[in-house]
Design a protein around this motif. Structure first.
Motif, PDB file in Angstrom:
ATOM      1  N   ASN A  69       2.144  -4.827  -8.084  1.00  0.00           N
ATOM      2  CA  ASN A  69       1.088  -4.357  -7.715  1.00  0.00           C
ATOM      3  C   ASN A  69       1.403  -2.705  -6.316  1.00  0.00           C
ATOM      4  OD1 ASN A  69      -1.481  -3.635  -6.760  1.00  0.00           O
ATOM      5  ND2 ASN A  69      -2.299  -5.570  -5.824  1.00  0.00           N
ATOM      6  N   ARG A  70       1.584  -2.237  -7.672  1.00  0.00           N
ATOM      7  CA  ARG A  70       2.657  -0.684  -7.123  1.00  0.00           C
ATOM      8  C   ARG A  70       1.252   0.261  -7.465  1.00  0.00           C
ATOM      9  NH1 ARG A  70       3.956  -0.189  -1.752  1.00  0.00           N
ATOM     10  NH2 ARG A  70       5.281   1.680  -1.951  1.00  0.00           N
ATOM     11  N   VAL A  71       1.446   1.184  -6.728  1.00  0.00           N
ATOM     12  CA  VAL A  71       0.194   2.801  -7.274  1.00  0.00           C
ATOM     13  C   VAL A  71       0.865   3.584  -7.179  1.00  0.00           C
ATOM     14  CG1 VAL A  71      -2.027   3.927  -7.170  1.00  0.00           C
ATOM     15  CG2 VAL A  71      -1.273   1.520  -7.212  1.00  0.00           C
ATOM     16  N   ILE A  72       1.301   5.211  -7.446  1.00  0.00           N
ATOM     17  CA  ILE A  72       1.474   5.695  -7.118  1.00  0.00           C
ATOM     18  C   ILE A  72       0.907   7.075  -7.494  1.00  0.00           C
ATOM     19  CG2 ILE A  72       3.026   7.494  -6.325  1.00  0.00           C
ATOM     20  CD1 ILE A  72       5.529   5.440  -7.366  1.00  0.00           C
ATOM     21  N   LEU A  73       0.161   7.952  -6.210  1.00  0.00           N
ATOM     22  CA  LEU A  73      -1.156   9.187  -6.765  1.00  0.00           C
ATOM     23  C   LEU A  73      -0.519  10.368  -6.377  1.00  0.00           C
ATOM     24  CD1 LEU A  73      -4.668   7.250  -5.978  1.00  0.00           C
ATOM     25  CD2 LEU A  73      -3.281   7.625  -8.441  1.00  0.00           C
ATOM     26  N   ILE A  74      -1.087  11.593  -6.919  1.00  0.00           N
ATOM     27  CA  ILE A  74      -0.902  12.544  -6.076  1.00  0.00           C
ATOM     28  C   ILE A  74      -2.007  13.664  -6.874  1.00  0.00           C
ATOM     29  CG2 ILE A  74      -0.371  14.868  -6.690  1.00  0.00           C
ATOM     30  CD1 ILE A  74       2.362  13.526  -6.472  1.00  0.00           C
TER      31      ILE A  74
END
Length: 160
Positions: free
Chosen positions: A3-8
């Motif tokens: 469960n890993r999220v990367i947002l810009i």
């Protein structure tokens, strides 16, 4: 399981800093993240508005340095929680619990990357400084400063 999220994206409003009854800092903000395609109907790029929550020192750092419209990168995990509202209905909330936030713009938007802060041990805020000393420091750290020019490396510098 992962469960890993990367947002810009850009903040839609200033972060909201609060403290739990136990005195733990918590900050909430919303990140507007552009979708990778253009809408066929309106011919404009659409965005998703994703709620982000930070805790403890990271929460205080975000509240102090992030502002509406600033570009930020968020790393964390997706969480779904629920509660009963005033009408007795169960409400589900999906949000990103951030453990790392990078500030991709400075206050005057002159620099590409201001700094970052990771929650937990081992992290640190990497921003700060201003004026001409700041530009010199950025040039020394820019790995692409001499892009396209030959690099002078002796055989002793190579690990193989």
């Amino acid at each position: 399981m992962l469960n890993r999220v990367i947002l810009i994206g850009r903040l839609t409003r200033d972060p909201e800093l609060r403290y739990t009854p136990a005195g733990v800092a918590v900050t909430q903000f919303t990140l507007a993240v552009d979708r990778p395609f253009v809408s066929s109907q309106s011919k404009e790029r659409e965005a998703d508005f994703i709620p982000v929550v930070t805790w403890r020192q990271l929460a205080e750092t975000c509240a102090n340095y992030l502002r509406k419209g600033r570009l930020a990168a968020v790393e964390g995990r997706m969480q779904v929680r629920s509660y009963d509202n005033n009408e007795g209905r169960k409400v589900y909330v999906t949000e990103v619990i951030a453990d790392n936030v990078r500030f991709l713009e400075s206050a005057n938007s002159a620099n590409r990357e201001e700094g970052s802060y990771s929650g937990g041990s081992g992290g640190g805020y990497g921003g700060g400084g201003s004026g001409s000393g700041r530009n010199t420091r950025d040039q020394q750290q820019d790995p692409f400063l001499d892009d396209g020019k030959p690099i002078d490396i002796s055989d002793d510098d190579l690990p193989f």
